[in-house]
Design an enzyme around this catalytic site. Structure first.
Site, PDB file in Angstrom:
ATOM      1  N   THR A  42      56.725  40.144  40.065  1.00 61.11           N
ATOM      2  CA  THR A  42      56.021  41.126  40.902  1.00 61.11           C
ATOM      3  C   THR A  42      57.002  42.142  41.480  1.00 61.11           C
ATOM      4  O   THR A  42      56.722  43.341  41.539  1.00 61.11           O
ATOM      5  CB  THR A  42      55.290  40.403  42.055  1.00 61.11           C
ATOM      6  OG1 THR A  42      54.470  39.390  41.498  1.00 61.11           O
ATOM      7  CG2 THR A  42      54.441  41.348  42.870  1.00 61.11           C
ATOM      8  N   HIS A  45      57.852  44.781  39.033  1.00 63.13           N
ATOM      9  CA  HIS A  45      56.820  45.836  38.954  1.00 63.13           C
ATOM     10  C   HIS A  45      57.025  46.844  40.083  1.00 63.13           C
ATOM     11  O   HIS A  45      56.898  48.049  39.893  1.00 63.13           O
ATOM     12  CB  HIS A  45      55.413  45.242  39.088  1.00 63.13           C
ATOM     13  CG  HIS A  45      54.967  44.455  37.897  1.00 63.13           C
ATOM     14  ND1 HIS A  45      54.591  45.051  36.718  1.00 63.13           N
ATOM     15  CD2 HIS A  45      54.843  43.122  37.698  1.00 63.13           C
ATOM     16  CE1 HIS A  45      54.247  44.110  35.847  1.00 63.13           C
ATOM     17  NE2 HIS A  45      54.398  42.932  36.416  1.00 63.13           N
ATOM     18  N   CYS A 100      36.553  33.569  55.911  1.00 60.34           N
ATOM     19  CA  CYS A 100      35.621  33.977  54.845  1.00 60.34           C
ATOM     20  C   CYS A 100      35.082  32.737  54.116  1.00 60.34           C
ATOM     21  O   CYS A 100      35.523  31.618  54.357  1.00 60.34           O
ATOM     22  CB  CYS A 100      36.309  34.931  53.861  1.00 60.34           C
ATOM     23  SG  CYS A 100      37.488  34.129  52.760  1.00 60.34           S
ATOM     24  N   LEU A 268      47.302  32.174  33.661  1.00 61.37           N
ATOM     25  CA  LEU A 268      48.022  32.668  34.840  1.00 61.37           C
ATOM     26  C   LEU A 268      48.535  34.088  34.596  1.00 61.37           C
ATOM     27  O   LEU A 268      48.722  34.863  35.521  1.00 61.37           O
ATOM     28  CB  LEU A 268      49.202  31.736  35.169  1.00 61.37           C
ATOM     29  CG  LEU A 268      50.020  32.132  36.396  1.00 61.37           C
ATOM     30  CD1 LEU A 268      49.252  31.828  37.681  1.00 61.37           C
ATOM     31  CD2 LEU A 268      51.368  31.431  36.422  1.00 61.37           C
TER      32      LEU A 268
HETATM   33 ZN   LIG Z   1      39.552  34.237  53.899  1.00 61.12          ZN
END
Ligand SMILES: [Zn+2]
Ligand SMILES: [Zn+2]
Length: 347
Positions: A42, A45, A100, A268
């Protein structure tokens, strides 16, 4: 107080090493003194500033990047629980909201309000960082910091490998970056019957061999037909399990084509753009195709810890280069040339 940090300041290839203020931990945060931080795909990138980075992070610059870390807690906010100053810790990089649907049903790793350390927040390429205490993972002090900083990617491999059964199975892994090689080691330690490693770089396939791969296939070599090699290695039956860690459309399709009926594919790899897939083939094969994101919080960390502690997998061998944090460009140089596996930086 000032500290050295590695900044992304411009929307173009490169980085800037310059001073930053040492951050103050909020009530629910700890301040970590960084002892080791490793470079991840990452980060590459972000360094190169490709399309993904521009779209995902453009609005965040200037900011400090990096997310794989091991360090020591030096200060704690007043509502921090279960941690102590002096603890050696690493960071779970998915900072979840806690309220959430996913968070409330045991799937914090795919929180819909997730913030990623070093992507959405200031990261670990610095002498200090702040982190919500719930994201701090306490390490055994016997584990060297360089190795401990690699638990985040090892945890990705753990999550992917143990997404289903591997004991007694024939497993094909595509993509021999550090995570792919770790996946090979984990499958071996967990009792896979046969391990087929598919890569494109001889030096990286050599690591796969060291980590226990039985069959090495170099897709870049002239005249190599990866599909045929996998079928030959499985006596024409195909693999029981396919782990995609290359993020390459041809790897994905070859892996699915060579999966036996009823087999499991766990993906993945991240693909730079949409591509064509024979879905009917997946349907008639009754294959299970699962996407994998991050690490199970914190199931993947517990498993990673036990594999690290067992000493059965030579994870440390993947650290091919160590530099001072201020020499970070050397690290990116090595990785851009695919000369190294894991680069560890020390402030
Ligand atoms: Zn959450
Ligand atoms: Zn990473």
């Amino acid at each position: 107080m000032g500290m050295t940090a590695v900044w992304k300041t411009k929307g173009e290839q490169g980085l800037e090493v310059k001073e930053a203020e040492v951050p103050k931990p909020k009530d629910d945060e700890v301040l970590i003194k960084v002892k080791a931080t490793s470079i991840c795909g990452t980060d590459l990138h972000i360094y190169r500033w490709d399309e993904w980075a521009a779209n995902r992070i453009g609005k965040n610059i200037p900011y400090i990047f990096g997310h794989e870390v091991s360090g020591e807690i030096v200060e704690m906010g007043k509502s921090v629980k279960g941690l102590n100053a002096g603890d050696h810790v690493s960071a779970e990089t998915h900072i979840s909201c806690g309220y959430c649907f996913q968070c409330k049903t045991g799937n914090e790793h795919i929180c819909e309000n997730v913030k990623i350390l070093g992507v959405d927040t200031n990261g670990t390429f610095a002498e200090y960082l702040t982190l919500p205490y719930r994201n701090a993972w306490v390490n055994d002090k016997k584990i060297p910091h360089g190795l401990a900083s690699m638990q985040e990617p090892i945890g990705n491999a753990v999550h992917t490998v143990f997404d289903g059964e591997v004991a007694g199975k024939v497993v094909t892994v595509t993509g021999m970056g550090p995570i792919g090689v770790c996946a090979v080691g984990l499958c071996k330690a967990a009792g896979a019957e046969k391990l087929i490693a598919v890569g494109r770089h001889a030096n990286r396939l050599a690591f796969a061999k060291e980590f226990g791969a039985d069959v090495l296939i170099n897709g870049k070599e002239e005249g190599v037909d990866v599909k045929k090699e996998i079928m030959d290695a499985t006596d024409g039956k195909g693999s029981d399990v396919f782990l995609e860690m290359a993020g390459s459309p041809s790897s994905f399709n070859t892996g699915i084509e060579t999966l036996r009926p009823g087999g499991r594919a766990s993906i993945l790899g991240v693909f730079s753009k949409p591509f064509e897939v024979d879905v009917t083939g997946i349907v008639f094969k009754a294959a299970k195709v699962n996407g994998i994101n991050g690490r199970k919080m914190f199931d993947s960390w517990y498993k990673t810890k036990s594999f690290l502690g067992s000493g059965r997998i030579p994870f440390e061998r993947l650290i091919t280069h160590k530099f001072r944090l201020s020499e970070i460009e050397k690290g990116f140089d090595v990785l851009m040339k695919r000369e190294g596996m894991k680069v560890v930086l020390e402030p």
